[in-house]
Every structure is written in structure tokens, then in C-alpha cells.
Design an enzyme around this catalytic site. Structure first.
Site, PDB file in Angstrom:
ATOM      1  N   TYR A  46      -8.123  16.319  -8.005  1.00 57.28           N
ATOM      2  CA  TYR A  46      -7.281  15.357  -8.716  1.00 57.28           C
ATOM      3  C   TYR A  46      -6.078  16.062  -9.343  1.00 57.28           C
ATOM      4  CZ  TYR A  46      -5.865  11.917 -12.248  1.00 57.28           C
ATOM      5  OH  TYR A  46      -5.142  11.057 -13.029  1.00 57.28           O
ATOM      6  N   SER A  60       1.685  10.729 -14.243  1.00 58.56           N
ATOM      7  CA  SER A  60       0.860  11.893 -13.973  1.00 58.56           C
ATOM      8  C   SER A  60      -0.396  11.801 -14.839  1.00 58.56           C
ATOM      9  CB  SER A  60       1.652  13.173 -14.250  1.00 58.56           C
ATOM     10  OG  SER A  60       0.886  14.328 -14.006  1.00 58.56           O
ATOM     11  N   LYS A  95      -1.696  15.989  -9.093  1.00 60.72           N
ATOM     12  CA  LYS A  95      -0.824  15.746 -10.240  1.00 60.72           C
ATOM     13  C   LYS A  95       0.070  16.957 -10.520  1.00 60.72           C
ATOM     14  CE  LYS A  95      -2.253  11.573 -11.141  1.00 60.72           C
ATOM     15  NZ  LYS A  95      -1.349  10.419 -10.921  1.00 60.72           N
ATOM     16  N   THR A 116      -8.264   2.113 -19.111  1.00 62.25           N
ATOM     17  CA  THR A 116      -7.836   1.472 -17.873  1.00 62.25           C
ATOM     18  C   THR A 116      -9.036   1.436 -16.928  1.00 62.25           C
ATOM     19  OG1 THR A 116      -7.202   3.525 -16.765  1.00 62.25           O
ATOM     20  CG2 THR A 116      -5.558   2.501 -18.206  1.00 62.25           C
ATOM     21  N   ASP A 158       0.877  -1.168   0.000  1.00 67.42           N
ATOM     22  CA  ASP A 158       0.000   0.000   0.000  1.00 67.42           C
ATOM     23  C   ASP A 158       0.913   1.215   0.000  1.00 67.42           C
ATOM     24  OD1 ASP A 158      -1.644   2.147   0.590  1.00 67.42           O
ATOM     25  OD2 ASP A 158      -2.817   1.083   2.102  1.00 67.42           O
TER      26      ASP A 158
END
Length: 274
Positions: free
Chosen positions: A148, A134, A152, A183, A56
Site C-alpha cells: 500500500y 495520499s 502512495k 471512511t 473506472d
């Protein structure tokens, strides 16, 4: 000589695609994931090349222990791929401190800890590469992705400074900025509780994420091949946007920034002491 890779989030998405590409190239991959059972098929097919480890990335003590164990068993880590991550959608006002801190733990503090853990070894060998996954959202943002993108942006700032620090030591840094790839990112994300005032702005982003999962144009296998090509190039780029959408968005954003700076250049230059 074959390379030894350490890939986080190796059980799915870009992590799995990079693992598979490295294996095809004859390399060894230490495949780190919270759910290592998802790697059973790869381990069975390539028992001498895929080494699964449970990790993790938000657990600093576990990071130090795992990296020390990998170095003891494999002798080196040639490429670190900080890939583990997830998406999050919400207006800034909707996003709680807990949600924001959780994202930073995964996207910034985890990669920073892993990078610090491998750097002494890479410095000693005067070689190595660090790949930071990224997003095109690491250079720009829009409604719903404020939290989010904040993580990044932070990762890219950390990595750009890191690149200057370690380049003289023979270590390469590559920031990868994918667009929409097929993905599990959209399927495994989180959403803040909605406020009606943001229905017209953030609402469109929520709908895009929920409806586009599984139909994104980008192929993770081709992304993995592009990453390896960049790492093997005589001059590895600092940033590598992936996908036509990412290239168009990054170039458009850079053009907009230049236009705005130029428009306000005269005012900006008047702020020095006389």
C-alpha cells in the site's frame, strides 16, 4: 465564480465529503465513481450541481473520453481530486504480483492518466488545482502496509515533481496525507494470504484494520473543509497531513530520518573521489 470539480471515488469516504463540501460552497462537482447509483441522493438534492459520471480509474481509454466529455459540457475543470483508492494488508512476501499491480493501477497509473488528461486544459487557462489523496503511509510504512505504502510513496514522488513542473503555469498541486478517518477504506480493503512467520508483525496490522473499521477518530467532513481551506490559502502547501495521528507520525518519522542521517553523515560524506 463557482468552480468545477472532478472528484474520483465520489460515492463514499473522502470523495463524498469533498463533493458535499464543494456543493455547499456553491460549486459544481463532476462526481466520478464506478457505482454512480450511490450518488442518487446527492444528485436528487442538487441536480444543478452534482453531475455523476461512471468511471473506472484503471481504464485509460475511459479516462480520456470522460474528461473530453466533461470539458465539452462544462467548459473547464478547476479542481481535479484523485481520491479513488482502497487499502491492502499483507507482508511483501505474501503479496502477489497481481495484488501489487492492481494497487498501482488504482493509486498511481489512474491518477497519472487523469492528471495528464486535464493538464492541457489547465495549461491553456493558466489555472487549476490537482489534489492527490495520499496517506500518512505516503511518507512512512510499517509491517503489513509495504505494498500500500509503495503506491502512495510513488504517488507522492510523482506529485512533488509535478508541482515543480506546473507551478510556473499557474497550476497548484496539493498532496493530502490523512491518518485514520471514518471512511470505508478499512471495510473495503483486500488481504494477502497469510504466512505464519508474519503473525507477530503483519498479524497486528490485520487485526487493527479489521477491528478499527467504523471507529477511526477522523471526521471526513472536517477533512474536506481542511482541503478547501488549503486550496483557498494564499500559499497552498505541497503536503497536508490530516488528523493528529498523521501529524504526530509524520513529524516523528522526519525526526527519525534526520537523526539517522546525522548519525551516518560522516561515513556518507567519505564516498566522493579524492
Amino acid at each position: 465564480m463557482s468552480r468545477v470539480w472532478f472528484v474520483t471515488g465520489a460515492n463514499s469516504g473522502f470523495g463524498r465529503a469533498i463533493t458535499e463540501a464543494a456543493v455547499r460552497a456553491g460549486d459544481i462537482v463532476v462526481a466520478a465513481a464506478r457505482r454512480v447509483e450511490a450518488l442518487d441522493d446527492l444528485v436528487a438534492a442538487h441536480p444543478d450541481q452534482v453531475d455523476p459520471v461512471r468511471l473506472d480509474v484503471t481504464d485509460p481509454a475511459a479516462i480520456d473520453a470522460v474528461i473530453a466529455d466533461v470539458l465539452a459540457r462544462h467548459g473547464r475543470i478547476d479542481v481535479l481530486v484523485n481520491n479513488a483508492g482502497r487499502t491492502h494488508v499483507g507482508a511483501l512476501e505474501e503479496t502477489t504480483d497481481a495484488e501489487l499491480r492492481s494497487l498501482f493501477e488504482v493509486h498511481l497509473f489512474g491518477p497519472a492518466a487523469l492528471t495528464r488528461a486535464v493538464l492541457p486544459h489547465m495549461r491553456e487557462r493558466r489555472s487549476g488545482a490537482i489534489v492527490q489523496l495520499s496517506s500518512m503511509g505516503g511518507q512512512m510504512s510499517f509491517a503489513g502496509f509495504s505494498a500500500y505504502s509503495a503506491t502512495k510513496f510513488a504517488l507522492e514522488g510523482l506529485s512533488e515533481g509535478l508541482a515543480d513542473e506546473v507551478r510556473p503555469l499557474g497550476i497548484t498541486v496539493l498532496i493530502v496525507e490523512p491518518g485514520a478517518f471514518r471512511t470505508g477504506l478499512f471495510g473495503g480493503g483486500s488481504f494477502s494470504a497469510e504466512l505464519p512467520e508474519y503473525a507477530d508483525t503483519v498479524g497486528a496490522t490485520r487485526q487493527m484494520v479489521q477491528s478499527n473499521n467504523g471507529t477511526q477518530p477522523g471526521d471526513p467532513a472536517k477533512a474536506a473543509a481542511a482541503i478547501i481551506t488549503a486550496l483557498d490559502a494564499e500559499r497552498t502547501p505541497l503536503r497536508l497531513p490530516l488528523g493528529g495521528d498523521a501529524v504526530d507520525a509524520v513529524l516523528g518519522h522526519l525526526d527519525a530520518v534526520r537523526t539517522e542521517v546525522t548519525e551516518w553523515e560522516k561515513v556518507a560524506r567519505t564516498t566522493q573521489f579524492d
